[in-house]
Write a protein that holds these residues in place. Structure first.
Motif, PDB file in Angstrom:
ATOM      1  N   ARG A 128     -37.550 -24.907 -68.274  1.00 49.51           N
ATOM      2  CA  ARG A 128     -36.548 -25.700 -67.553  1.00 49.51           C
ATOM      3  C   ARG A 128     -35.134 -25.323 -67.972  1.00 49.51           C
ATOM      4  O   ARG A 128     -34.215 -25.286 -67.143  1.00 49.51           O
ATOM      5  CB  ARG A 128     -36.792 -27.197 -67.800  1.00 49.51           C
ATOM      6  N   LEU A 129     -34.945 -25.019 -69.255  1.00 48.48           N
ATOM      7  CA  LEU A 129     -33.626 -24.623 -69.742  1.00 48.48           C
ATOM      8  C   LEU A 129     -33.329 -23.152 -69.447  1.00 48.48           C
ATOM      9  O   LEU A 129     -32.197 -22.794 -69.121  1.00 48.48           O
ATOM     10  CB  LEU A 129     -33.523 -24.873 -71.247  1.00 48.48           C
ATOM     11  N   MET A 130     -34.339 -22.293 -69.562  1.00 48.66           N
ATOM     12  CA  MET A 130     -34.134 -20.852 -69.377  1.00 48.66           C
ATOM     13  C   MET A 130     -33.887 -20.467 -67.926  1.00 48.66           C
ATOM     14  O   MET A 130     -33.059 -19.617 -67.625  1.00 48.66           O
ATOM     15  CB  MET A 130     -35.357 -20.081 -69.897  1.00 48.66           C
ATOM     16  N   TYR A 131     -34.642 -21.097 -67.032  1.00 52.99           N
ATOM     17  CA  TYR A 131     -34.609 -20.709 -65.630  1.00 52.99           C
ATOM     18  C   TYR A 131     -34.291 -21.931 -64.762  1.00 52.99           C
ATOM     19  O   TYR A 131     -35.101 -22.377 -63.954  1.00 52.99           O
ATOM     20  CB  TYR A 131     -35.959 -20.105 -65.216  1.00 52.99           C
ATOM     21  N   LYS A 132     -33.101 -22.475 -64.943  1.00 52.59           N
ATOM     22  CA  LYS A 132     -32.734 -23.739 -64.299  1.00 52.59           C
ATOM     23  C   LYS A 132     -32.796 -23.646 -62.772  1.00 52.59           C
ATOM     24  O   LYS A 132     -33.316 -24.549 -62.112  1.00 52.59           O
ATOM     25  CB  LYS A 132     -31.334 -24.168 -64.737  1.00 52.59           C
ATOM     26  N   ASP A 133     -32.239 -22.582 -62.201  1.00 52.97           N
ATOM     27  CA  ASP A 133     -32.229 -22.451 -60.738  1.00 52.97           C
ATOM     28  C   ASP A 133     -33.650 -22.398 -60.194  1.00 52.97           C
ATOM     29  O   ASP A 133     -33.990 -23.075 -59.207  1.00 52.97           O
ATOM     30  CB  ASP A 133     -31.467 -21.193 -60.319  1.00 52.97           C
ATOM     31  N   GLU A 134     -34.488 -21.574 -60.836  1.00 53.25           N
ATOM     32  CA  GLU A 134     -35.874 -21.449 -60.397  1.00 53.25           C
ATOM     33  C   GLU A 134     -36.618 -22.773 -60.568  1.00 53.25           C
ATOM     34  O   GLU A 134     -37.444 -23.152 -59.733  1.00 53.25           O
ATOM     35  CB  GLU A 134     -36.596 -20.347 -61.175  1.00 53.25           C
ATOM     36  N   TYR A 135     -36.309 -23.479 -61.664  1.00 53.48           N
ATOM     37  CA  TYR A 135     -36.993 -24.751 -61.937  1.00 53.48           C
ATOM     38  C   TYR A 135     -36.639 -25.792 -60.879  1.00 53.48           C
ATOM     39  O   TYR A 135     -37.508 -26.531 -60.405  1.00 53.48           O
ATOM     40  CB  TYR A 135     -36.621 -25.255 -63.327  1.00 53.48           C
ATOM     41  N   ASP A 136     -35.364 -25.833 -60.494  1.00 54.33           N
ATOM     42  CA  ASP A 136     -34.943 -26.799 -59.472  1.00 54.33           C
ATOM     43  C   ASP A 136     -35.653 -26.533 -58.141  1.00 54.33           C
ATOM     44  O   ASP A 136     -36.114 -27.473 -57.470  1.00 54.33           O
ATOM     45  CB  ASP A 136     -33.430 -26.723 -59.271  1.00 54.33           C
ATOM     46  N   VAL A 137     -35.751 -25.254 -57.760  1.00 52.84           N
ATOM     47  CA  VAL A 137     -36.442 -24.892 -56.520  1.00 52.84           C
ATOM     48  C   VAL A 137     -37.933 -25.196 -56.645  1.00 52.84           C
ATOM     49  O   VAL A 137     -38.562 -25.706 -55.711  1.00 52.84           O
ATOM     50  CB  VAL A 137     -36.221 -23.409 -56.182  1.00 52.84           C
ATOM     51  N   ALA A 138     -38.497 -24.899 -57.802  1.00 49.38           N
ATOM     52  CA  ALA A 138     -39.931 -25.152 -58.023  1.00 49.38           C
ATOM     53  C   ALA A 138     -40.250 -26.635 -57.951  1.00 49.38           C
ATOM     54  O   ALA A 138     -41.328 -27.025 -57.481  1.00 49.38           O
ATOM     55  CB  ALA A 138     -40.354 -24.583 -59.376  1.00 49.38           C
ATOM     56  N   SER A 139     -39.327 -27.472 -58.390  1.00 48.57           N
ATOM     57  CA  SER A 139     -39.539 -28.916 -58.316  1.00 48.57           C
ATOM     58  C   SER A 139     -39.676 -29.358 -56.859  1.00 48.57           C
ATOM     59  O   SER A 139     -40.576 -30.143 -56.512  1.00 48.57           O
ATOM     60  CB  SER A 139     -38.354 -29.643 -58.974  1.00 48.57           C
ATOM     61  N   GLU A 140     -38.812 -28.834 -55.991  1.00 45.40           N
ATOM     62  CA  GLU A 140     -38.922 -29.129 -54.567  1.00 45.40           C
ATOM     63  C   GLU A 140     -40.216 -28.563 -53.991  1.00 45.40           C
ATOM     64  O   GLU A 140     -40.857 -29.181 -53.133  1.00 45.40           O
ATOM     65  CB  GLU A 140     -37.729 -28.546 -53.821  1.00 45.40           C
ATOM     66  N   ALA A 141     -40.587 -27.381 -54.463  1.00 43.82           N
ATOM     67  CA  ALA A 141     -41.793 -26.729 -53.955  1.00 43.82           C
ATOM     68  C   ALA A 141     -43.038 -27.540 -54.280  1.00 43.82           C
ATOM     69  O   ALA A 141     -43.928 -27.710 -53.418  1.00 43.82           O
ATOM     70  CB  ALA A 141     -41.912 -25.326 -54.541  1.00 43.82           C
ATOM     71  N   VAL A 142     -43.138 -28.048 -55.491  1.00 45.37           N
ATOM     72  CA  VAL A 142     -44.308 -28.846 -55.878  1.00 45.37           C
ATOM     73  C   VAL A 142     -44.372 -30.128 -55.054  1.00 45.37           C
ATOM     74  O   VAL A 142     -45.455 -30.532 -54.598  1.00 45.37           O
ATOM     75  CB  VAL A 142     -44.268 -29.161 -57.391  1.00 45.37           C
ATOM     76  N   SER A 143     -43.233 -30.749 -54.820  1.00 52.31           N
ATOM     77  CA  SER A 143     -43.208 -31.958 -53.981  1.00 52.31           C
ATOM     78  C   SER A 143     -43.689 -31.629 -52.570  1.00 52.31           C
ATOM     79  O   SER A 143     -44.455 -32.399 -51.965  1.00 52.31           O
ATOM     80  CB  SER A 143     -41.796 -32.536 -53.926  1.00 52.31           C
ATOM     81  N   TYR A 144     -43.259 -30.495 -52.048  1.00 52.09           N
ATOM     82  CA  TYR A 144     -43.647 -30.086 -50.694  1.00 52.09           C
ATOM     83  C   TYR A 144     -45.148 -29.791 -50.631  1.00 52.09           C
ATOM     84  O   TYR A 144     -45.828 -30.198 -49.670  1.00 52.09           O
ATOM     85  CB  TYR A 144     -42.844 -28.854 -50.287  1.00 52.09           C
ATOM     86  N   LEU A 145     -45.663 -29.089 -51.630  1.00 53.10           N
ATOM     87  CA  LEU A 145     -47.093 -28.781 -51.682  1.00 53.10           C
ATOM     88  C   LEU A 145     -47.916 -30.062 -51.747  1.00 53.10           C
ATOM     89  O   LEU A 145     -48.946 -30.191 -51.062  1.00 53.10           O
ATOM     90  CB  LEU A 145     -47.398 -27.903 -52.893  1.00 53.10           C
ATOM     91  N   ASN A 146     -47.479 -31.001 -52.564  1.00 55.43           N
ATOM     92  CA  ASN A 146     -48.212 -32.266 -52.686  1.00 55.43           C
ATOM     93  C   ASN A 146     -48.176 -33.056 -51.384  1.00 55.43           C
ATOM     94  O   ASN A 146     -49.163 -33.684 -50.995  1.00 55.43           O
ATOM     95  CB  ASN A 146     -47.627 -33.099 -53.824  1.00 55.43           C
ATOM     96  N   GLU A 147     -47.031 -33.010 -50.693  1.00 47.76           N
ATOM     97  CA  GLU A 147     -46.903 -33.737 -49.427  1.00 47.76           C
ATOM     98  C   GLU A 147     -47.768 -33.118 -48.331  1.00 47.76           C
ATOM     99  O   GLU A 147     -48.491 -33.827 -47.616  1.00 47.76           O
ATOM    100  CB  GLU A 147     -45.437 -33.725 -48.985  1.00 47.76           C
ATOM    101  N   LYS A 148     -47.724 -31.790 -48.213  1.00 48.26           N
ATOM    102  CA  LYS A 148     -48.412 -31.115 -47.112  1.00 48.26           C
ATOM    103  C   LYS A 148     -49.916 -30.954 -47.352  1.00 48.26           C
ATOM    104  O   LYS A 148     -50.702 -30.938 -46.397  1.00 48.26           O
ATOM    105  CB  LYS A 148     -47.781 -29.746 -46.876  1.00 48.26           C
ATOM    106  N   LEU A 149     -50.303 -30.791 -48.615  1.00 47.75           N
ATOM    107  CA  LEU A 149     -51.698 -30.485 -48.916  1.00 47.75           C
ATOM    108  C   LEU A 149     -52.420 -31.613 -49.661  1.00 47.75           C
ATOM    109  O   LEU A 149     -53.606 -31.472 -49.968  1.00 47.75           O
ATOM    110  CB  LEU A 149     -51.783 -29.200 -49.762  1.00 47.75           C
ATOM    111  N   ASP A 150     -51.698 -32.708 -49.942  1.00 46.34           N
ATOM    112  CA  ASP A 150     -52.274 -33.790 -50.743  1.00 46.34           C
ATOM    113  C   ASP A 150     -52.901 -33.202 -52.009  1.00 46.34           C
ATOM    114  O   ASP A 150     -54.039 -33.508 -52.378  1.00 46.34           O
ATOM    115  CB  ASP A 150     -53.325 -34.555 -49.927  1.00 46.34           C
ATOM    116  N   ALA A 151     -52.100 -32.337 -52.668  1.00 50.92           N
ATOM    117  CA  ALA A 151     -52.639 -31.516 -53.754  1.00 50.92           C
ATOM    118  C   ALA A 151     -52.721 -32.246 -55.087  1.00 50.92           C
ATOM    119  O   ALA A 151     -53.576 -31.939 -55.920  1.00 50.92           O
ATOM    120  CB  ALA A 151     -51.773 -30.257 -53.916  1.00 50.92           C
ATOM    121  N   GLY A 152     -51.829 -33.207 -55.326  1.00 47.08           N
ATOM    122  CA  GLY A 152     -51.837 -33.916 -56.606  1.00 47.08           C
ATOM    123  C   GLY A 152     -51.405 -33.064 -57.778  1.00 47.08           C
ATOM    124  O   GLY A 152     -51.821 -33.296 -58.919  1.00 47.08           O
ATOM    125  N   LEU A 153     -50.563 -32.047 -57.530  1.00 42.72           N
ATOM    126  CA  LEU A 153     -50.109 -31.180 -58.617  1.00 42.72           C
ATOM    127  C   LEU A 153     -49.190 -31.956 -59.558  1.00 42.72           C
ATOM    128  O   LEU A 153     -48.284 -32.655 -59.106  1.00 42.72           O
ATOM    129  CB  LEU A 153     -49.370 -29.958 -58.059  1.00 42.72           C
TER     130      LEU A 153
END
Length: 279
Positions: A128-153
């Motif tokens: 989270r500290l090393m790759y802040k930009d990637e982490y912020d995008v990944a946070s949105e990505a996980v939310s999107y995956l959970n919403e679209k696929l009911d993945a529970g990640l």
């Protein structure tokens, strides 16, 4: 020059298709409704495409075909939407390897979640500290995956995706990115033992950013001259001693020497970190 024609090979979702170009290459093409009521063999126009990734090598194409034969198409399609979102948000063209690699990873992560297997990432804080930009995008990505696929990640999955995005934009293999993360984590653990404290502060982020650059320079043996080295040693003896300790770990792990000039620069970052965290 004749326009490049594209024919659908696979429909991955309403908004994502895999195509064969008249030039002989394959691509992953994105566009609103581009896959809606489409079938393999149908042509798509360039005006329908808002974003496109070319798959250049036969190895990449074959690996992706294997993934398509073994993974739910919905997971493939949503993952590709995530990749497209990340590519738009992050600088640097992604490596073509991310398509098969991320689909494979997310499919496995979802399987483990559904089996009740806890997913943990021991380096979430460092990532989270090393790759802040990637982490912020990944946070949105996980939310999107959970919403679209009911993945529970879980939240720890954000760090895994951040590493995939970082590796793709820097064209590093996952093992290379993980090696840097492990080494930074090891240095941070030793720094804490020496009395340093890390937080989300700017000084902590600057220290970690410098450490990443230092690791890269030591690996490439490309160093920078430090005209203030003698003054740094005299004025900041405690921080210099700590820098020597951390540099010794780097040398042991990288099997290459850390020059005195670099030890001096690391001293400054340690001193700044120490002063800022004490205020």
């Amino acid at each position: 020059m004749a326009a490049i024609e594209r024919k659908i090979i696979h429909v991955l979702s309403n908004n994502v298709v895999m195509t064969k170009l008249s030039s002989g290459k394959n691509s992953i093409a994105f566009g609103k409704g581009i896959g809606f009521k489409r079938q393999p063999g149908m042509a798509i126009g360039e005006s329908e495409i808002t974003q496109e990734f070319l798959l250049h090598t036969m190895e990449t194409i074959e690996h992706y075909e294997q993934i398509l034969n073994n993974v739910d198409t919905r997971i493939v399609g949503v993952t590709e939407e995530v990749i497209a979102m990340a590519q738009q948000r992050l600088e640097g063209e992604f490596s073509e390897r991310i398509h098969a690699a991320l689909v494979d990873h997310i499919n496995f992560a979802i399987e483990r979640c559904r089996q009740g297997v806890l997913i943990t990432n021991p380096f979430s804080y460092e990532i989270r500290l090393m790759y802040k930009d990637e982490y912020d995008v990944a946070s949105e990505a996980v939310s999107y995956l959970n919403e679209k696929l009911d993945a529970g990640l879980p939240e720890d999955e954000i760090a895994f995706l951040a590493m995939h995005f970082h590796g793709a934009r820097n064209r590093e293999r996952g093992t290379e990115t993980l090696a840097v993360v492990r080494l930074v984590a090891k240095i941070m653990d030793e720094a804490k033992e020496l009395g340093l404290y890390f937080s989300d502060s700017f000084s902590s982020l600057r220290f970690i950013s410098h450490l990443k650059g230092l690791i890269d320079r030591v690996r490439k043996e490309a160093h920078i001259k430090n005209p203030l080295l003698h003054k740094i040693k005299v004025e900041y003896p405690l921080s210099y001693s700590r820098s020597l300790t951390l540099s010794a770990i780097l040398e042991e792990q990288l099997k290459k020497p850390v020059p005195d000039d670099e030890i001096g620069f690391l001293t400054l970052h340690i001193e700044r970190l120490n002063q800022r965290e004490q205020t």
